[in-house]
Each structure stands twice: as structure tokens, then as C-alpha cells.
Design an enzyme around this catalytic site. Structure first.
Site, PDB file in Angstrom:
ATOM      1  CG  ASP A 134       4.623 -10.914  -5.058  1.00  0.00           C
ATOM      2  OD1 ASP A 134       4.716 -10.201  -4.054  1.00  0.00           O
ATOM      3  OD2 ASP A 134       4.154 -10.530  -6.154  1.00  0.00           O
TER       4      ASP A 134
ATOM      5  CG  HIS B 115       5.696  -7.561  -7.059  1.00  0.00           C
ATOM      6  ND1 HIS B 115       4.370  -7.737  -6.769  1.00  0.00           N
ATOM      7  CD2 HIS B 115       5.836  -6.260  -7.408  1.00  0.00           C
ATOM      8  CE1 HIS B 115       3.740  -6.583  -6.944  1.00  0.00           C
ATOM      9  NE2 HIS B 115       4.604  -5.671  -7.334  1.00  0.00           N
TER      10      HIS B 115
HETATM   11  C1  XUL Z   1       0.400  -0.867  -6.567  1.00  0.00           C
HETATM   12  C2  XUL Z   1       0.267  -1.717  -7.756  1.00  0.00           C
HETATM   13  C3  XUL Z   1       1.320  -2.743  -7.957  1.00  0.00           C
HETATM   14  C4  XUL Z   1       1.688  -2.974  -9.366  1.00  0.00           C
HETATM   15  C5  XUL Z   1       2.843  -3.949  -9.541  1.00  0.00           C
HETATM   16  O1  XUL Z   1      -0.607   0.069  -6.425  1.00  0.00           O
HETATM   17  O2  XUL Z   1      -0.683  -1.618  -8.490  1.00  0.00           O
HETATM   18  O3  XUL Z   1       0.907  -3.905  -7.340  1.00  0.00           O
HETATM   19  O4  XUL Z   1       0.627  -3.462 -10.114  1.00  0.00           O
HETATM   20  O5  XUL Z   1       3.973  -3.550  -8.853  1.00  0.00           O
END
Ligand code: XUL
Ligand code: CO
Length: 455
Positions: free
Chosen positions: A107, A104
Site C-alpha cells: 500500500d 500493507h
Molecule cells: C481482507 C482483509 C485484509 C486484512 C489485512 O478481507 O481484511 O485487508 O485486514 O491484510
């Protein structure tokens, strides 16, 4: 050379085989092994995620972090800490020997005091990540934007009642998508963080549907504007953090996309624990996505049979993964997708090396499941039984129904003439289940034989 964070693991993790006593070896995963004409590594396209494995200190709602993660220590300069986090992550990816990573925006780059400062931080860290990728050859499976952590997103991002929040989320996704393109990402993921509701009493469902459709249309438009070639993926989840998440499961997301003319623009990123939270099996969600041409990628993990929440444990059931891989292989295998470990260590697994044990176990589970699924495909016995069940549809009657030639009037006439008198036949469920188990046991004994022969 930056600081070494995983000095307990001096070399790359290699294939050791079933007889290996060294826990820091793969027992089954052998990247170059050919399965159905393709390297194991290319079948599985394994990715390690930044958020659980490098951006989290192991806190839960009852207590603070427990993990030994020096790059997360308090008091560090935020950008210096972000660089250390990427140094640690790429050292880990390289030692583990995986081809992909995922992240992300938040992150890898800290949120600044203003949007411009956040954007500058992201730019700097994307360049830093690009240098690590060039050096190690590790590629980006997908990038995404964190549209759920900051308090501004408490009532959702695209589905927020405030259009200013929509605009902020759009600006953030624009940059995350452009960053993903810069890093040559194979896909871009949208998980509907807080797109949902906690109470219907303050929620205008019809309005929020319109907002979400508009947002997803804008994402697709921008993808084409900048010439990003990867796939856009939506990750279904039924609840958590909100009571009801709009992207409930594969079928709901597929219906939403079709309703808004977006089904050609998006594919699905299926997460095992999200499937079970929705009351489905992982197998079901994958099979649905493959059957409807919507399959894109996988977030590999597992839930807990006793818990009703997203425990995100590392996968360890060969059967569960083999059934999913069987569907994926029958659908032609992965294209731009992969198996991303959206999985986290338990809070007591606090050593840095536990990250290795967790990923090695997960990757070996995928590898063993791949061997089982490949055998199921190659042997073809399960497919033959399935085809037999539908054999009638290749006869004149079945063809005339599906082609639209036969109307209700014709069908009633034919049944009334007495020529049609269907007899129930066995679905053979237990036989099929035995056949799956036989493949699991055969794969296990074959691996043992390989190990003995190699001695
Ligand atoms: C949350 C989840 C996230 C997504 C990316 O449950 O799975 O981490 O994969 O935003
Ligand atoms: Co996920």
C-alpha cells in the site's frame, strides 16, 4: 508543506455534540471524555487503513475506479505517487484526529522489477512515513504484508505447492515485520490472503497444514530475533478470495495454533464482516476470543444482510458494536489492539470528502457503543443474571466436579440416592435483550440531555 488534498476540510474534526448541524463534527466521539476511568480515545484506539481509503480507486470486478484520488492518477512516477499517497493519508489522519493508522507493504511502496528494488522502495517509504508520524504524532497500530495481490501468490503464499513461493513470502514478511518494528507498530497482522484452496482435487491438506505451521513458527522466531515487542495477530476469514480459507474463524485458528504449540505466540484480529461470512455474529467471534484469552484487535466494518460476500461497509449499528465492546470491556479492554477501519466507501461515494463522512459515522458508532457497553458493565445487571445461572458451581457439588474430585461412580451414587433432582430454570433471554435495548435508549437520551445542557 506538500500539496493540500482535503482543502474542503480546513480544520481538525472536533466534537460538536448531538445538536450540531455540521456534518463534519463528531456527534458522540469526544476523545478526552472519561469512560470507566479512561479517555474515550484510549478505549477505542481508532485506526484508519491505507488500502481501502488511500490505495484503492473504487474499482470493482465490473468496472474501473470512480473515486477522486489525484495521488492514484495514472502516469505518475511510482515513488512520487507513493509519497503523495502518504501525504494525503497523513493530512486525512491529522484532520480526522485519529491516533493510529495501518498498512500493507504494497500500500505504501510500489513493487519493483526485482525483490531488491521492492525492498529499496519499502525502505524509502518507511522513512518517509516515519517523518509524517513524527510530525503528526499518529502512531502505527499494525503493519502487514500483501501476500495475495501478485500473480506469484495465486496458489497461496505459505501454503503454495512451490517452496520457492514460500521463500518469497518469507522474505517479504521479514521486511514487513522489520518495517513495522522500525515504525514502532503496536502489532503485526497476518491475514491468510490466499492460504486455502479452490478445489480439493489438487490440494494436499496435510502438507499445506505443515507448511502454514512452519511459516507461522518462522514469523514468531523472527519477531523474537529482532526484538519486536508488539503482538502477532492472525485475522480469521472463512472464504474469499479462496473457496475455503484455512483461517476459517476464531475457533479454527485457535485450534490450529494450539495443535502446533503456537497459541502463546499469536492473538486474534477479529473482523466484523469476516465473522458474519463465517455464519457467526461479530459478538460471537469477540466473545470466543476474549473467553479463550486470544483476543487481540478488531477490524471494524459490517456486511450486508442480503449479500454473501465481504462488503466491508463502515459500521453503523450501535447494538452490534456495543455487544462486542461489552465483551472487550469485561475482558479488561484493549491492550495493544485497536479498532481499525477495514472498511471501504461504496463505489458511488466518489468525493474525497466522503472519506470523512464514512469515518466520522463509524467513529461515532464506536463511541456511542462504548457508552452503552460501559453502562452495561457498570450497572452489572446482565452479569448478575449470568452469575446466578452458574451459582451451583460454587457449591460443594459443582466444586467437586470441576476440581476432579468427583468421578462418574461418585456422581452416579449421589444421583441414585435421590439427593440430586435438577429443575429447569428460565434462561431469561428476552429479559436480557430488553436490558440491552434499555441501555441503548438510555445512552441516546442522556446524549440528548447533555447536548441541551451544553446550550
Ligand atoms: C481482507 C482483509 C485484509 C486484512 C489485512 O478481507 O481484511 O485487508 O485486514 O491484510
Ligand atoms: Co481486515
Amino acid at each position: 508543506m506538500s500539496q493540500e488534498f482535503f482543502s474542503g476540510v480546513s480544520n481538525r474534526i472536533l466534537f460538536g455534540g448531538l445538536e450540531s448541524k455540521d456534518p463534519l463534527t463528531y456527534k458522540v466521539y469526544n476523545p478526552d471524555r472519561i469512560v470507566l476511568g479512561k479517555r474515550m480515545e484510549d478505549h477505542l484506539r481508532v485506526a484508519v487503513c491505507m488500502w481501502h481509503s488511500f490505495a484503492s480507486g473504487g474499482s470493482d470486478v465490473f468496472g474501473s475506479g470512480t473515486f477522486d484520488r489525484p495521488w492514484l492518477a495514472s502516469g505518475l512516477d511510482p515513488l512520487a505517487a507513493a509519497r503523495s499517497k502518504l501525504d494525503a493519508a497523513f493530512e486525512f489522519f491529522e484532520k480526522l484526529g485519529v491516533p493510529f493508522w495501518t498498512f500493507h507493504d504494497r500500500d505504501i511502496a510500489p513493487e519493483g522489477r526485482t525483490f531488491a528494488e521492492s525492498a529499496a522502495n519499502l525502505d524509502e517509504m518507511v522513512d518517509y512515513a516515519a517523518r509524517h508520524m513524527d510530525r503528526t504524532g499518529v502512531r502505527l497500530l499494525w503493519g502487514t504484508a500483501n501476500l495475495f495481490g501478485h500473480p506469484r501468490y495465486a496458489a497461496g503464499a505459505a501454503t503454495n505447492p512451490d517452496p520457492e513461493v514460500f521463500a518469497y513470502a518469507a522474505a517479504q514478511v521479514k521486511l514487513a515485520l522489520e518495517s513495522t518494528k522500525k515504525l514502532d507498530g503496536a502489532n503485526y497482522v497476518l491475514w491468510g490472503g490466499r492460504e486455502g484452496y479452490d478445489t480439493l482435487l489438487n490440494t494436499d491438506l496435510a502438507h499445506e497444514e505443515k507448511q502454514l505451521a512452519r511459516f507461522l513458527t518462522l514469523v514468531a522466531e523472527h519477531k523474537h530475533r529482532i526484538g519486536f515487542k508488539g503482538l502477532l495477530l492472525i485475522e480469521p476469514k472463512p472464504h474469499e478470495p479462496t473457496k475455503h480459507q484455512y483461517d476459517h474463524d476464531s475457533a479454527v485458528v485457535h485450534g490450529f495454533l494450539a495443535r502446533h504449540g503456537l497459541d502463546g505466540e499469536y492473538r486474534l484480529n477479529i473482523e466484523a464482516n469476516h465473522a458474519t461470512l463465517a455464519g457467526h455474529s461479530f459478538h460471537h467471534e469477540i466473545a470466543y476470543a476474549v473467553a479463550t484469552g486470544m483476543f487481540g484487535s478488531v477490524d471494524a466494518n459490517r456486511g450486508d444482510y442480503q449479500n454473501g460476500w465481504d462488503t466491508d461497509q463502515f459500521p453503523n449499528s450501535v447494538e452490534e458494536v456495543a455487544l462486542a465492546l461489552f465483551e472487550i470491556l469485561r475482558g479488561g479492554g484493549l491492550s495493544t489492539g485497536g479498532f481499525n477501519f477495514d472498511a471501504k466507501l461504496r463505489r458511488q461515494s466518489l468525493d474525497r470528502n466522503d472519506l470523512f463522512h464514512a469515518h466520522i459515522g463509524g467513529i461515532d458508532t464506536l463511541a456511542e457503543a462504548l457508552l452503552v457497553a460501559a453502562e452495561m458493565v457498570e450497572r452489572g445487571a446482565i452479569d448478575r443474571l449470568r452469575d446466578e445461572r452458574y451459582a451451583g458451581w460454587t457449591d460443594e457439588l459443582g466444586k467437586s466436579i470441576l476440581s476432579g474430585g468427583a468421578t462418574f461412580v461418585d456422581l452416579e451414587r449421589r444421583v441414585a440416592l435421590g439427593n440430586i433432582d435438577p429443575r429447569p430454570v428460565s434462561g431469561r433471554q428476552e429479559l436480557l435483550e430488553n436490558m440491552v435495548n434499555q441501555e441503548i435508549w438510555t445512552a441516546a437520551s442522556r446524549a440528548k440531555a447533555d447536548a441541551t445542557a451544553a446550550k
